[in-house]
Design a protein around this motif. Sequence first.
Motif, PDB file in Angstrom:
ATOM      1  N   ARG A   1       0.815  -1.217   0.000  1.00 16.98           N
ATOM      2  CA  ARG A   1       0.000   0.000   0.000  1.00 16.98           C
ATOM      3  C   ARG A   1       0.849   1.266   0.000  1.00 16.98           C
ATOM      4  NH1 ARG A   1      -3.806  -3.018   3.156  1.00 16.98           N
ATOM      5  NH2 ARG A   1      -3.153  -2.134   5.165  1.00 16.98           N
ATOM      6  N   LEU A   2       2.166   1.109   0.161  1.00 22.74           N
ATOM      7  CA  LEU A   2       3.061   2.252   0.037  1.00 22.74           C
ATOM      8  C   LEU A   2       3.312   2.602  -1.424  1.00 22.74           C
ATOM      9  CD1 LEU A   2       5.672   1.283   2.781  1.00 22.74           C
ATOM     10  CD2 LEU A   2       3.776   2.915   2.977  1.00 22.74           C
ATOM     11  N   LEU A   3       2.978   1.679  -2.327  1.00 22.07           N
ATOM     12  CA  LEU A   3       3.156   1.888  -3.764  1.00 22.07           C
ATOM     13  C   LEU A   3       1.837   2.311  -4.400  1.00 22.07           C
ATOM     14  CD1 LEU A   3       5.199  -1.338  -4.626  1.00 22.07           C
ATOM     15  CD2 LEU A   3       6.109   0.950  -4.176  1.00 22.07           C
ATOM     16  N   ALA A   4       1.921   2.895  -5.592  1.00 22.34           N
ATOM     17  CA  ALA A   4       0.709   3.167  -6.366  1.00 22.34           C
ATOM     18  C   ALA A   4       0.022   1.837  -6.676  1.00 22.34           C
ATOM     19  CB  ALA A   4       1.068   3.894  -7.661  1.00 22.34           C
ATOM     20  N   PRO A   5      -1.311   1.832  -6.775  1.00 18.81           N
ATOM     21  CA  PRO A   5      -2.029   0.560  -6.932  1.00 18.81           C
ATOM     22  C   PRO A   5      -1.530  -0.312  -8.084  1.00 18.81           C
ATOM     23  CG  PRO A   5      -3.579   2.294  -6.403  1.00 18.81           C
ATOM     24  CD  PRO A   5      -2.250   2.969  -6.602  1.00 18.81           C
ATOM     25  N   GLU A   6      -1.310   0.263  -9.257  1.00 20.92           N
ATOM     26  CA  GLU A   6      -0.886  -0.577 -10.382  1.00 20.92           C
ATOM     27  C   GLU A   6       0.544  -1.063 -10.207  1.00 20.92           C
ATOM     28  OE1 GLU A   6      -2.439  -0.126 -14.418  1.00 20.92           O
ATOM     29  OE2 GLU A   6      -3.229   1.825 -13.776  1.00 20.92           O
ATOM     30  N   GLU A   7       1.399  -0.277  -9.558  1.00 21.93           N
ATOM     31  CA  GLU A   7       2.760  -0.737  -9.271  1.00 21.93           C
ATOM     32  C   GLU A   7       2.729  -1.903  -8.288  1.00 21.93           C
ATOM     33  OE1 GLU A   7       4.865   2.619  -7.820  1.00 21.93           O
ATOM     34  OE2 GLU A   7       4.961   3.636  -9.758  1.00 21.93           O
ATOM     35  N   ALA A   8       1.876  -1.809  -7.288  1.00 27.42           N
ATOM     36  CA  ALA A   8       1.741  -2.882  -6.309  1.00 27.42           C
ATOM     37  C   ALA A   8       1.224  -4.160  -6.966  1.00 27.42           C
ATOM     38  CB  ALA A   8       0.810  -2.444  -5.184  1.00 27.42           C
ATOM     39  N   HIS A   9       0.295  -3.989  -7.873  1.00 26.92           N
ATOM     40  CA  HIS A   9      -0.264  -5.146  -8.574  1.00 26.92           C
ATOM     41  C   HIS A   9       0.797  -5.826  -9.433  1.00 26.92           C
ATOM     42  CE1 HIS A   9      -2.848  -6.938 -11.921  1.00 26.92           C
ATOM     43  NE2 HIS A   9      -3.124  -7.643 -10.846  1.00 26.92           N
ATOM     44  N   GLU A  10       1.578  -5.053 -10.148  1.00 25.03           N
ATOM     45  CA  GLU A  10       2.632  -5.630 -10.996  1.00 25.03           C
ATOM     46  C   GLU A  10       3.673  -6.346 -10.143  1.00 25.03           C
ATOM     47  OE1 GLU A  10       5.007  -6.830 -14.093  1.00 25.03           O
ATOM     48  OE2 GLU A  10       2.906  -6.166 -14.102  1.00 25.03           O
ATOM     49  N   LEU A  11       4.045  -5.771  -9.015  1.00 24.36           N
ATOM     50  CA  LEU A  11       5.015  -6.413  -8.132  1.00 24.36           C
ATOM     51  C   LEU A  11       4.476  -7.744  -7.612  1.00 24.36           C
ATOM     52  CD1 LEU A  11       7.766  -6.164  -6.765  1.00 24.36           C
ATOM     53  CD2 LEU A  11       6.641  -4.932  -4.893  1.00 24.36           C
ATOM     54  N   THR A  12       3.188  -7.783  -7.291  1.00 27.16           N
ATOM     55  CA  THR A  12       2.566  -9.024  -6.842  1.00 27.16           C
ATOM     56  C   THR A  12       2.630 -10.096  -7.922  1.00 27.16           C
ATOM     57  OG1 THR A  12       1.072  -7.798  -5.390  1.00 27.16           O
ATOM     58  CG2 THR A  12       0.443 -10.042  -5.955  1.00 27.16           C
ATOM     59  N   LEU A  13       2.303  -9.713  -9.159  1.00 28.56           N
ATOM     60  CA  LEU A  13       2.355 -10.678 -10.263  1.00 28.56           C
ATOM     61  C   LEU A  13       3.770 -11.210 -10.460  1.00 28.56           C
ATOM     62  CD1 LEU A  13       0.023  -8.994 -12.919  1.00 28.56           C
ATOM     63  CD2 LEU A  13      -0.468 -11.026 -11.551  1.00 28.56           C
ATOM     64  N   ARG A  14       4.753 -10.335 -10.375  1.00 29.87           N
ATOM     65  CA  ARG A  14       6.133 -10.777 -10.568  1.00 29.87           C
ATOM     66  C   ARG A  14       6.558 -11.747  -9.472  1.00 29.87           C
ATOM     67  NH1 ARG A  14       9.406  -5.324 -12.604  1.00 29.87           N
ATOM     68  NH2 ARG A  14       8.166  -4.989 -14.504  1.00 29.87           N
ATOM     69  N   ALA A  15       6.145 -11.478  -8.242  1.00 23.99           N
ATOM     70  CA  ALA A  15       6.472 -12.393  -7.145  1.00 23.99           C
ATOM     71  C   ALA A  15       5.852 -13.770  -7.384  1.00 23.99           C
ATOM     72  CB  ALA A  15       5.993 -11.809  -5.818  1.00 23.99           C
ATOM     73  N   LEU A  16       4.611 -13.786  -7.846  1.00 26.23           N
ATOM     74  CA  LEU A  16       3.947 -15.050  -8.126  1.00 26.23           C
ATOM     75  C   LEU A  16       4.614 -15.773  -9.300  1.00 26.23           C
ATOM     76  CD1 LEU A  16       0.204 -14.002  -7.677  1.00 26.23           C
ATOM     77  CD2 LEU A  16       1.574 -15.405  -6.125  1.00 26.23           C
ATOM     78  N   GLU A  17       5.034 -15.031 -10.309  1.00 28.19           N
ATOM     79  CA  GLU A  17       5.737 -15.643 -11.440  1.00 28.19           C
ATOM     80  C   GLU A  17       7.042 -16.306 -11.000  1.00 28.19           C
ATOM     81  OE1 GLU A  17       4.611 -13.112 -15.439  1.00 28.19           O
ATOM     82  OE2 GLU A  17       5.881 -12.113 -13.955  1.00 28.19           O
ATOM     83  N   LEU A  18       7.696 -15.706 -10.019  1.00 26.81           N
ATOM     84  CA  LEU A  18       8.968 -16.235  -9.518  1.00 26.81           C
ATOM     85  C   LEU A  18       8.773 -17.359  -8.496  1.00 26.81           C
ATOM     86  CD1 LEU A  18      10.893 -12.861  -9.083  1.00 26.81           C
ATOM     87  CD2 LEU A  18      11.326 -14.627 -10.817  1.00 26.81           C
ATOM     88  N   GLY A  19       7.548 -17.639  -8.141  1.00 26.36           N
ATOM     89  CA  GLY A  19       7.288 -18.682  -7.155  1.00 26.36           C
ATOM     90  C   GLY A  19       7.490 -18.242  -5.731  1.00 26.36           C
ATOM     91  N   ALA A  20       7.541 -16.937  -5.485  1.00 27.19           N
ATOM     92  CA  ALA A  20       7.767 -16.408  -4.135  1.00 27.19           C
ATOM     93  C   ALA A  20       6.449 -16.341  -3.377  1.00 27.19           C
ATOM     94  CB  ALA A  20       8.420 -15.035  -4.218  1.00 27.19           C
ATOM     95  N   HIS A  21       5.916 -17.506  -3.072  1.00 30.05           N
ATOM     96  CA  HIS A  21       4.640 -17.586  -2.364  1.00 30.05           C
ATOM     97  C   HIS A  21       4.552 -18.930  -1.657  1.00 30.05           C
ATOM     98  CE1 HIS A  21       3.056 -20.430  -5.350  1.00 30.05           C
ATOM     99  NE2 HIS A  21       3.641 -19.680  -6.259  1.00 30.05           N
ATOM    100  N   PRO A  22       3.775 -18.998  -0.577  1.00 29.01           N
ATOM    101  CA  PRO A  22       3.571 -20.287   0.099  1.00 29.01           C
ATOM    102  C   PRO A  22       2.614 -21.158  -0.691  1.00 29.01           C
ATOM    103  CG  PRO A  22       2.274 -18.580   1.165  1.00 29.01           C
ATOM    104  CD  PRO A  22       3.113 -17.889   0.112  1.00 29.01           C
ATOM    105  N   ASN A  23       2.775 -22.467  -0.582  1.00 28.59           N
ATOM    106  CA  ASN A  23       1.865 -23.408  -1.216  1.00 28.59           C
ATOM    107  C   ASN A  23       0.885 -23.936  -0.180  1.00 28.59           C
ATOM    108  OD1 ASN A  23       3.114 -23.184  -3.728  1.00 28.59           O
ATOM    109  ND2 ASN A  23       4.588 -24.797  -3.255  1.00 28.59           N
TER     110      ASN A  23
END
Length: 361
Positions: free
Chosen positions: A13-35
């Motif tokens: 929430r410190l980032l602009a909404p679309e920047e935050a969304h893109e960062l989230t997608l990139r993290a998921l693409e890299l597998g940086a998430h719990p299963n």
Amino acid sequence: MKALFDLAPRALRLLAPEEAHELTLRALELGAHPNAPPDPPMLATSFAGLTLSNPIGIAAGFDKDARVPDAILRLGCGFAEIGTVTPLPQPGNPKPRVFRLLHDHGVINRLGFNNSGHDAALERLRRRPRQGIVGVNIGANKDAADRIADYVRGIDTFYDVASYFTINISSPNTPGLRDLQDPAALRDLLTRVFASRTKQMDAGKPKRPIIVKLAPDIPEELLVEVLAVLTEQNVDGIAISNTTLSRHGLRDSNAREAGGLSGRPLFHRSTITLARVYRATGGRTPLIGIGGIDSGGAALAKIEAGATLVQLYTGLIYEGPSLIGRIKATMADAVRRHNVHAIGDLVGRRADEWAAKPLEG
């Protein structure tokens, strides 16, 4: 990793909404998430011929270009939905076009179907393993001469890679798109879309369910006509609802922004509409409940109002991915508390109660 992921919403929430969304997608693409762990059998759900391990998905708009459907499934969702995707790439509306309503736990967006087009999404879906339920949400380009042809093209393009299709005719951010909810236009749209599916089935391919996503702002008298067309055409499911143009009860200064409102302020209106559709269709057409799900209780309310499946998005912005697990725990507890076999046994048990409420509560 789970602890870090749970802290992410506050940091993002410190980032602009679309920047935050893109960062989230990139993290998921890299597998940086719990299963997520396996789901308990009591959450297994059937919808329009599909079998899902649980009834929870992430709504269209999160993964417009099919970048992370498998990551969504690994997070613990029973299904994923990509899109809305249009035949040709389009940039959407000018920025800024996404606004958080922190006081109201909502979001207003006027994105306008920004996406990379059919070809890019199709290539990614072709590369993924054919495991899990992944639907494709299809729309029309803003400047299309024949918008219905764009939906037909979506069916033809993604038929081999989609578990199901959602026909998005309810976004408020493409001028004139909601006109396709007019009964005559809707009948024409569905006639052509189903003809496309029939052509695929005649070639020996399996039946892909077709779901229609409606707005929560359809006047009650028109909603009756719309549902008559959907029933007449035998749609496989109805998704309720897209974002709203209503601003009832908002306190945040961003409430003045144009666009569709999602999140907690949408919960009341969308759940009442869901219950009214459930009652009007006699529970015979399976429904997807969307709008304002930010807790296990909210998700369970959608099920009890008539939804077979539920979809989240804005709630994840405020609550983080652990929301998925909390919803599952609430649903499993409800199954045990009501002494039923599975979550599907609770569908519609409070539909009459919800349908009787005023839309502007």
